[in-house]
Structures are given as C-alpha cells and as structure tokens.
Design a protein around this motif. Sequence first.
Motif, short mmCIF file in Angstrom:
data_model
loop_
_atom_site.label_atom_id
_atom_site.label_comp_id
_atom_site.label_asym_id
_atom_site.label_seq_id
_atom_site.Cartn_x
_atom_site.Cartn_y
_atom_site.Cartn_z
N SER A 73 0.82 -1.21 0.00
CA SER A 73 0.00 0.00 0.00
C SER A 73 0.86 1.27 0.00
O SER A 73 0.40 2.32 -0.42
N GLU A 74 2.12 1.15 0.41
CA GLU A 74 3.03 2.31 0.47
C GLU A 74 3.83 2.50 -0.82
O GLU A 74 4.77 3.30 -0.85
N PHE A 75 3.49 1.78 -1.88
CA PHE A 75 4.27 1.84 -3.11
C PHE A 75 4.44 3.29 -3.59
O PHE A 75 5.55 3.76 -3.82
N LEU A 76 3.34 4.02 -3.73
CA LEU A 76 3.42 5.40 -4.24
C LEU A 76 4.19 6.31 -3.29
O LEU A 76 4.93 7.19 -3.74
N THR A 77 4.05 6.09 -2.00
CA THR A 77 4.81 6.90 -1.03
C THR A 77 6.30 6.65 -1.20
O THR A 77 7.10 7.59 -1.17
N LYS A 78 6.68 5.41 -1.40
CA LYS A 78 8.09 5.07 -1.56
C LYS A 78 8.67 5.59 -2.87
O LYS A 78 9.81 6.04 -2.90
N VAL A 79 7.90 5.55 -3.95
CA VAL A 79 8.45 6.03 -5.23
C VAL A 79 8.51 7.56 -5.29
O VAL A 79 9.20 8.09 -6.15
N GLU A 80 7.83 8.23 -4.36
CA GLU A 80 7.93 9.70 -4.31
C GLU A 80 9.36 10.14 -4.03
O GLU A 80 9.73 11.27 -4.33
N LYS A 81 10.18 9.26 -3.45
CA LYS A 81 11.58 9.58 -3.15
C LYS A 81 12.45 9.56 -4.41
O LYS A 81 13.58 10.02 -4.40
N LEU A 82 11.92 9.00 -5.49
CA LEU A 82 12.65 8.94 -6.76
C LEU A 82 12.48 10.24 -7.53
O LEU A 82 11.56 11.02 -7.28
N ASP A 83 13.36 10.47 -8.49
CA ASP A 83 13.32 11.68 -9.31
C ASP A 83 12.49 11.41 -10.57
O ASP A 83 12.90 10.62 -11.42
N PRO A 84 11.33 12.07 -10.71
CA PRO A 84 10.49 11.82 -11.89
C PRO A 84 11.11 12.32 -13.20
O PRO A 84 10.65 11.98 -14.27
N GLU A 85 12.18 13.10 -13.10
CA GLU A 85 12.85 13.62 -14.30
C GLU A 85 13.89 12.63 -14.84
O GLU A 85 14.33 12.77 -15.97
N LYS A 86 14.30 11.67 -14.02
CA LYS A 86 15.31 10.68 -14.45
C LYS A 86 14.61 9.41 -14.93
O LYS A 86 13.55 9.05 -14.44
N PRO A 87 15.24 8.71 -15.87
CA PRO A 87 14.64 7.46 -16.37
C PRO A 87 14.48 6.42 -15.28
O PRO A 87 15.34 6.28 -14.41
N VAL A 88 13.36 5.70 -15.33
CA VAL A 88 13.09 4.61 -14.40
C VAL A 88 12.99 3.32 -15.22
O VAL A 88 12.24 3.24 -16.18
N TYR A 89 13.80 2.34 -14.84
CA TYR A 89 13.78 1.02 -15.44
C TYR A 89 13.23 0.07 -14.39
O TYR A 89 13.71 0.07 -13.25
N LEU A 90 12.23 -0.72 -14.74
CA LEU A 90 11.65 -1.59 -13.74
C LEU A 90 11.35 -2.97 -14.29
O LEU A 90 11.25 -3.16 -15.50
N TYR A 91 11.23 -3.90 -13.35
CA TYR A 91 10.93 -5.27 -13.72
C TYR A 91 10.28 -5.98 -12.54
O TYR A 91 10.35 -5.53 -11.40
N CYS A 92 9.62 -7.08 -12.85
CA CYS A 92 9.05 -7.96 -11.82
C CYS A 92 9.42 -9.39 -12.22
O CYS A 92 10.44 -9.61 -12.88
N ARG A 93 8.63 -10.34 -11.88
CA ARG A 93 8.95 -11.74 -12.19
C ARG A 93 8.71 -12.05 -13.67
O ARG A 93 9.56 -12.58 -14.35
N SER A 94 7.50 -11.67 -14.17
CA SER A 94 7.15 -12.03 -15.55
C SER A 94 6.63 -10.87 -16.39
O SER A 94 6.45 -11.03 -17.59
#
Length: 132
Positions: A73-94
């Motif tokens: 439930s805190e996902f959005l709160t945690k990603v607020e610490k990231l810089d929205p101007e920099k590229p984000v690369y993400l992955y999960c299992r599949s």
Amino acid sequence: MKKISILLLLCGAIFFTACKEKTIAQEVRVLTPQEFKDSIENNPEIQLLDVRTPEEFAEGHLVDAENINVMESEFLTKVEKLDPEKPVYLYCRSGRRSAKASALLKEAGFKEIYDLQGGFLEWESNGYKAEN
C-alpha cells in the motif's frame, strides 16, 4: 453570438491544457532483455526498480536494483523519493506487476519509464547476471 464564440474559445483552451498535462509522461517502453541490459549498463542516470516482493528480491535481482514492492500500500509513497525527471527502469517476475507499476509511475508524472519484457524470468533465461 460573440458570447458563444468566447465561450467556445475558452472551453477549447481548457480542453487543450488538460490534454497537454495528461501527456507529460511518455508511453511506457517495453524493452527486450538485451535492450534493457544495454540501457542500464550505459546510463548512470537511471533508477532501477525491482517491484517484486522482498522474498523474491532476496532470491535474486539485477545488480544495483532497489526493491519497492508494487503490491504494498506504500508503493506510491516510496516512489515519491525517486526523481520523476530521471529514467526509471523496472521489472518484476514475468511482466504483470511491472506493467501495473509502470501505469502508477506514469500517473505520478514520471517522464521516462522502461519495463523489462518478460521480467526477471526472461532476464535469467537469456543468461544475464543477477545478484543473490
């Protein structure tokens, strides 16, 4: 007639501005494991996110990845610490959870979002390095 023209002009300006604000973030780009690997190796400005559970992350993850579980439930709160101007690369299992995370990041205003096609499973099946 003059009032109607002014009203239509104002409505058009409001509509255009609203649409323009919604298109700030690019479309999410889904990269093959090779494209993903090349991109993260050649770009020191990236933010690399593993959106799986901490247990999955502990079993193996990409080098320098930060673990932020998209199902928390805190996902959005945690990603607020990231810089929205920099590229984000993400992955999960599949690829399913990273697609969800990509949509949330896009909605939060991140401008460059890249998703690993096939997720960690595809990464490993191509023989690429992971940390444990």
